[in-house]
Design an enzyme around this catalytic site. Sequence first.
Site, PDB file in Angstrom:
ATOM      1  CD  GLU A 190      -2.706   1.296   0.120  1.00 56.38           C
ATOM      2  OE1 GLU A 190      -3.365   0.213  -0.692  1.00 56.38           O
ATOM      3  OE2 GLU A 190      -2.601   2.328  -0.687  1.00 56.38           O
ATOM      4  CE  LYS A 222       5.007   1.011   1.875  1.00 51.73           C
ATOM      5  NZ  LYS A 222       4.086   2.080   1.597  1.00 51.73           N
ATOM      6  CB  CYS A 248       5.971   3.636   7.096  1.00 55.59           C
ATOM      7  SG  CYS A 248       4.526   2.668   7.753  1.00 55.59           S
TER       8      CYS A 248
HETATM    9  N1  LIG Z   1       0.252   3.516   8.367  1.00 57.11           N
HETATM   10  C1  LIG Z   1       0.389   3.736   7.019  1.00 57.11           C
HETATM   11  O1  LIG Z   1      -0.021   4.939   6.594  1.00 57.11           O
HETATM   12  C2  LIG Z   1       0.860   2.667   6.063  1.00 57.11           C
HETATM   13  C3  LIG Z   1       1.230   1.479   6.733  1.00 57.11           C
HETATM   14  N2  LIG Z   1       1.751   0.399   5.724  1.00 57.11           N
HETATM   15  C4  LIG Z   1       1.972  -0.859   6.168  1.00 57.11           C
HETATM   16  O2  LIG Z   1       0.746  -1.744   6.481  1.00 57.11           O
HETATM   17  C5  LIG Z   1       0.960  -2.662   7.745  1.00 57.11           C
HETATM   18  C6  LIG Z   1       0.002  -2.147   8.607  1.00 57.11           C
HETATM   19  O3  LIG Z   1       0.100  -0.676   9.264  1.00 57.11           O
HETATM   20  P1  LIG Z   1      -1.104   0.069   9.960  1.00 57.11           P
HETATM   21  O4  LIG Z   1      -2.324  -0.005   9.300  1.00 57.11           O
HETATM   22  O5  LIG Z   1      -0.432   1.365  10.194  1.00 57.11           O
HETATM   23  O6  LIG Z   1      -0.892  -0.844  11.599  1.00 57.11           O
HETATM   24  P2  LIG Z   1      -2.042  -0.888  12.679  1.00 57.11           P
HETATM   25  O7  LIG Z   1      -1.130  -1.175  13.868  1.00 57.11           O
HETATM   26  O8  LIG Z   1      -2.610   0.460  12.594  1.00 57.11           O
HETATM   27  O9  LIG Z   1      -3.000  -1.938  12.491  1.00 57.11           O
HETATM   28  C7  LIG Z   1      -2.607  -3.124  12.402  1.00 57.11           C
HETATM   29  C8  LIG Z   1      -3.748  -3.982  13.189  1.00 57.11           C
HETATM   30  O10 LIG Z   1      -3.485  -5.359  13.118  1.00 57.11           O
HETATM   31  C9  LIG Z   1      -3.923  -6.337  14.133  1.00 57.11           C
HETATM   32  N3  LIG Z   1      -3.567  -7.441  14.263  1.00 57.11           N
HETATM   33  C10 LIG Z   1      -2.361  -7.909  14.407  1.00 57.11           C
HETATM   34  N4  LIG Z   1      -2.224  -9.263  14.487  1.00 57.11           N
HETATM   35  C11 LIG Z   1      -3.342  -9.666  14.319  1.00 57.11           C
HETATM   36  C12 LIG Z   1      -4.134 -11.175  14.052  1.00 57.11           C
HETATM   37  N5  LIG Z   1      -3.148 -12.237  14.067  1.00 57.11           N
HETATM   38  N6  LIG Z   1      -5.218 -11.260  13.756  1.00 57.11           N
HETATM   39  C13 LIG Z   1      -6.164 -10.095  13.593  1.00 57.11           C
HETATM   40  N7  LIG Z   1      -5.595  -8.695  13.870  1.00 57.11           N
HETATM   41  C14 LIG Z   1      -4.419  -8.817  14.053  1.00 57.11           C
HETATM   42  C15 LIG Z   1      -3.507  -5.376  15.467  1.00 57.11           C
HETATM   43  O11 LIG Z   1      -4.513  -5.450  16.134  1.00 57.11           O
HETATM   44  C16 LIG Z   1      -3.827  -3.836  14.781  1.00 57.11           C
HETATM   45  O12 LIG Z   1      -5.314  -3.260  14.959  1.00 57.11           O
HETATM   46  C17 LIG Z   1       2.603  -1.874   8.143  1.00 57.11           C
HETATM   47  O13 LIG Z   1       3.306  -3.283   7.623  1.00 57.11           O
HETATM   48  C18 LIG Z   1       2.735  -0.740   7.669  1.00 57.11           C
HETATM   49  O14 LIG Z   1       4.115  -0.697   7.530  1.00 57.11           O
HETATM   50  C19 LIG Z   1       1.877   0.514   4.615  1.00 57.11           C
HETATM   51  C20 LIG Z   1       1.313   1.762   3.977  1.00 57.11           C
HETATM   52  C21 LIG Z   1       0.811   2.946   4.643  1.00 57.11           C
HETATM   53  O1  LIG Z   2       4.332   3.282   3.992  1.00 57.84           O
HETATM   54  C1  LIG Z   2       3.682   4.192   4.492  1.00 57.84           C
HETATM   55  O2  LIG Z   2       3.379   4.128   5.775  1.00 57.84           O
HETATM   56  C2  LIG Z   2       3.678   5.388   3.777  1.00 57.84           C
HETATM   57  O3  LIG Z   2       4.906   6.299   4.330  1.00 57.84           O
HETATM   58  C3  LIG Z   2       4.528   7.621   3.702  1.00 57.84           C
HETATM   59  O4  LIG Z   2       3.243   8.329   4.170  1.00 57.84           O
HETATM   60  P1  LIG Z   2       3.260   8.932   5.605  1.00 57.84           P
HETATM   61  O5  LIG Z   2       4.133   8.339   6.597  1.00 57.84           O
HETATM   62  O6  LIG Z   2       1.735   8.757   5.889  1.00 57.84           O
HETATM   63  O7  LIG Z   2       3.187  10.565   5.471  1.00 57.84           O
HETATM   64  P2  LIG Z   2       4.331  11.510   4.510  1.00 57.84           P
HETATM   65  O8  LIG Z   2       3.428  12.512   3.741  1.00 57.84           O
HETATM   66  O9  LIG Z   2       5.101  10.511   3.571  1.00 57.84           O
HETATM   67  O10 LIG Z   2       5.150  12.097   5.445  1.00 57.84           O
HETATM   68  C4  LIG Z   2       6.199  11.300   6.382  1.00 57.84           C
HETATM   69  C5  LIG Z   2       7.057  12.522   7.070  1.00 57.84           C
HETATM   70  O11 LIG Z   2       7.779  13.218   6.194  1.00 57.84           O
HETATM   71  C6  LIG Z   2       7.678  14.425   6.520  1.00 57.84           C
HETATM   72  N1  LIG Z   2       7.806  15.402   5.417  1.00 57.84           N
HETATM   73  C7  LIG Z   2       7.143  14.695   4.163  1.00 57.84           C
HETATM   74  C8  LIG Z   2       7.520  15.357   2.938  1.00 57.84           C
HETATM   75  C9  LIG Z   2       8.456  16.934   2.860  1.00 57.84           C
HETATM   76  O12 LIG Z   2       8.532  17.226   1.845  1.00 57.84           O
HETATM   77  N2  LIG Z   2       8.924  16.974   3.904  1.00 57.84           N
HETATM   78  C10 LIG Z   2       8.690  16.303   5.521  1.00 57.84           C
HETATM   79  O13 LIG Z   2       9.276  16.676   6.211  1.00 57.84           O
HETATM   80  C11 LIG Z   2       6.256  14.568   6.857  1.00 57.84           C
HETATM   81  O14 LIG Z   2       5.931  15.503   7.748  1.00 57.84           O
HETATM   82  C12 LIG Z   2       6.132  13.235   7.694  1.00 57.84           C
HETATM   83  O15 LIG Z   2       6.402  13.660   9.188  1.00 57.84           O
HETATM   84  C13 LIG Z   2       4.719   7.512   2.231  1.00 57.84           C
HETATM   85  O16 LIG Z   2       4.256   9.004   1.540  1.00 57.84           O
HETATM   86  C14 LIG Z   2       3.430   6.592   1.842  1.00 57.84           C
HETATM   87  O17 LIG Z   2       3.416   6.377   0.249  1.00 57.84           O
HETATM   88  C15 LIG Z   2       3.606   5.134   2.344  1.00 57.84           C
HETATM   89  O18 LIG Z   2       2.528   4.559   1.702  1.00 57.84           O
END
Ligand SMILES: NC(=O)C1=CN([C@@H]2O[C@H](COP(=O)(O)OP(=O)(O)OC[C@H]3O[C@@H](n4cnc5c(N)ncnc54)[C@H](O)[C@@H]3O)[C@@H](O)[C@H]2O)C=CC1
Ligand SMILES: O=C(O)[C@H]1O[C@H](OP(=O)(O)OP(=O)(O)OC[C@H]2O[C@@H](n3ccc(=O)[nH]c3=O)[C@H](O)[C@@H]2O)[C@H](O)[C@@H](O)[C@@H]1O
Length: 447
Positions: A156, A215, A271
């Site tokens: 994602e 990713k 992340c």
């Molecule tokens: N937060 C973000 O913006 C992004 C996160 N990711 C990736 O996506 C993944 C998930 O991230 P988040 O959604 O932020 O994590 P999160 O910590 O918000 O959610 C994960 C959920 O999984 C649940 N869980 C864990 N083990 C489980 C099981 N065995 N059965 C059912 N539920 C279970 C937990 O209770 C928790 O609610 C990570 O690998 C992260 O690196 C990728 C892109 C964007």
């Molecule tokens: O894997 C993930 O979790 C995600 O991580 C980032 O998304 P996110 O961390 O939600 O937010 P960003 O907008 O990327 O910002 C990350 C950090 O960098 C900082 N940032 C970003 C851009 C910039 O120009 N300067 C800067 O300081 C932001 O303030 C923030 O603290 C990536 O942008 C997503 O594509 C990815 O899916």
Amino acid sequence: MKICCIGAGYVGGPTMAMIAKKCHDIDVAVVDLNEERIAAWNSDCLPIYEPGLQEIVEERRGKNLTFSTEVKSHIKSADIIFISVGTPTKDYGIGAGQAPELGYIEGCARMIAEACDGPKIVIEKSTVPVRTAELVKSVFDGYNKGHLFEILSNPEFLAEGTAITDLENPDRVLIGGDSTESGKKAVQTVVDVYNRWVPREKIITTNVWSSELSKLVANAFLAQRVSSINAISAVCEVSGADVEEVANAIGMDSRIGPKFLKSSVGFGGSCFQKDILNLVYLSGHFGLPEVAEYWRQVITMNEYQRKRFTRKVIHSLFNTLQGKRIAVLGFAFKKDTNDTRESAAIYICRDLLEEGADIVVYDPQVPAEEIKHLTSDSTKIANSAEEAAKDAHAVLILTEWDEFVALDYAAIYKDMVKPAHIFDGRNILDLEKLESIGFKASCIGKS
Ligand SMILES: NC(=O)C1=CN([C@@H]2O[C@H](COP(=O)(O)OP(=O)(O)OC[C@H]3O[C@@H](n4cnc5c(N)ncnc54)[C@H](O)[C@@H]3O)[C@@H](O)[C@H]2O)C=CC1
Ligand SMILES: O=C(O)[C@H]1O[C@H](OP(=O)(O)OP(=O)(O)OC[C@H]2O[C@@H](n3ccc(=O)[nH]c3=O)[C@H](O)[C@@H]2O)[C@H](O)[C@@H](O)[C@@H]1O
């Protein structure tokens, strides 16, 4: 068709809500072991703040979108299972501080193997190290069920705060799968789901390993840009150059591009650091120490930027913060989210507390208990920026919330201890205007 997503977090919730919105004929169940979180998804007060999310959840919940703790039954009845659980950095044992914790992924693989007796497509949505699909497959094989599952990678790329628009109109969707006949068929099934709203040319298909690795690399490149411009901000401050002018000048080169060149107090979020550490660990594991060291520098520069900011505050306040009230505006790692994971504000507040400062934090979305938990019980929480700034020696802008741009700084100035300082860690304010009010104002990357 039925889809089940394991993990109702920042990724699972919004991505599944979007699939439910775009595909009314698909039943989407988001499951989690965390009862409180599922209860919140089923309430008027969702567990995450994300513009536009509430409307979609309200529109589809109870129709084709379900949030449930009945994990196994939903897994069993699904055709496609997304794994969207956390992969945080390990804090113990081998690889502590670098390698990702894959225990939640393994736990999901075991639950899937135990619950299922028919064919399924299993998709890694979580961010994982390259070759994690091998781990998942060997768990399935251990249950003699390997033949039932096609394992795909579909990482994602949404960013928090803009999750809904990112999901609605992604730059690309990446799907990695095996080149066997059954692998190609599974990839096509998932392509067809996304293709309901994402143009086909934006859906890329690769092998599983390329998808998993892309990713990590995408996040590493994005974070590297932030660290690069932050490194230059230090040069600007001592040379008379202006980091925004430099960013603009280099960003107009179409080979460099204008995005992710905003200098700041340092990147945060769950992340960037985790995924770079993951890449560093993998490179070391593959016997590539120079590659590991190269990427490690992105994090070192981020830590340096935070420390540099704190040092500037201390130095400007006559090298002592003892008993001085410091107003911190913004605690989330970026605007439009309530997420504080790895927020620069945490580290900066802790360093200021260490110096004896009396900290007052205001953030429009982050709960008071969370701020206290991440800093200290002695941290005070304000209900507005004005309240935080009253009687303060300095105001620090640590998150770029829009409301901080529009504050009445003349009124704030009147209520502060003089000389009144303002440190804009996000470069959102007009320094000349602040100085004309009387502030001693500074920001990042301008002398
Ligand atoms: N937060 C973000 O913006 C992004 C996160 N990711 C990736 O996506 C993944 C998930 O991230 P988040 O959604 O932020 O994590 P999160 O910590 O918000 O959610 C994960 C959920 O999984 C649940 N869980 C864990 N083990 C489980 C099981 N065995 N059965 C059912 N539920 C279970 C937990 O209770 C928790 O609610 C990570 O690998 C992260 O690196 C990728 C892109 C964007
Ligand atoms: O894997 C993930 O979790 C995600 O991580 C980032 O998304 P996110 O961390 O939600 O937010 P960003 O907008 O990327 O910002 C990350 C950090 O960098 C900082 N940032 C970003 C851009 C910039 O120009 N300067 C800067 O300081 C932001 O303030 C923030 O603290 C990536 O942008 C997503 O594509 C990815 O899916």
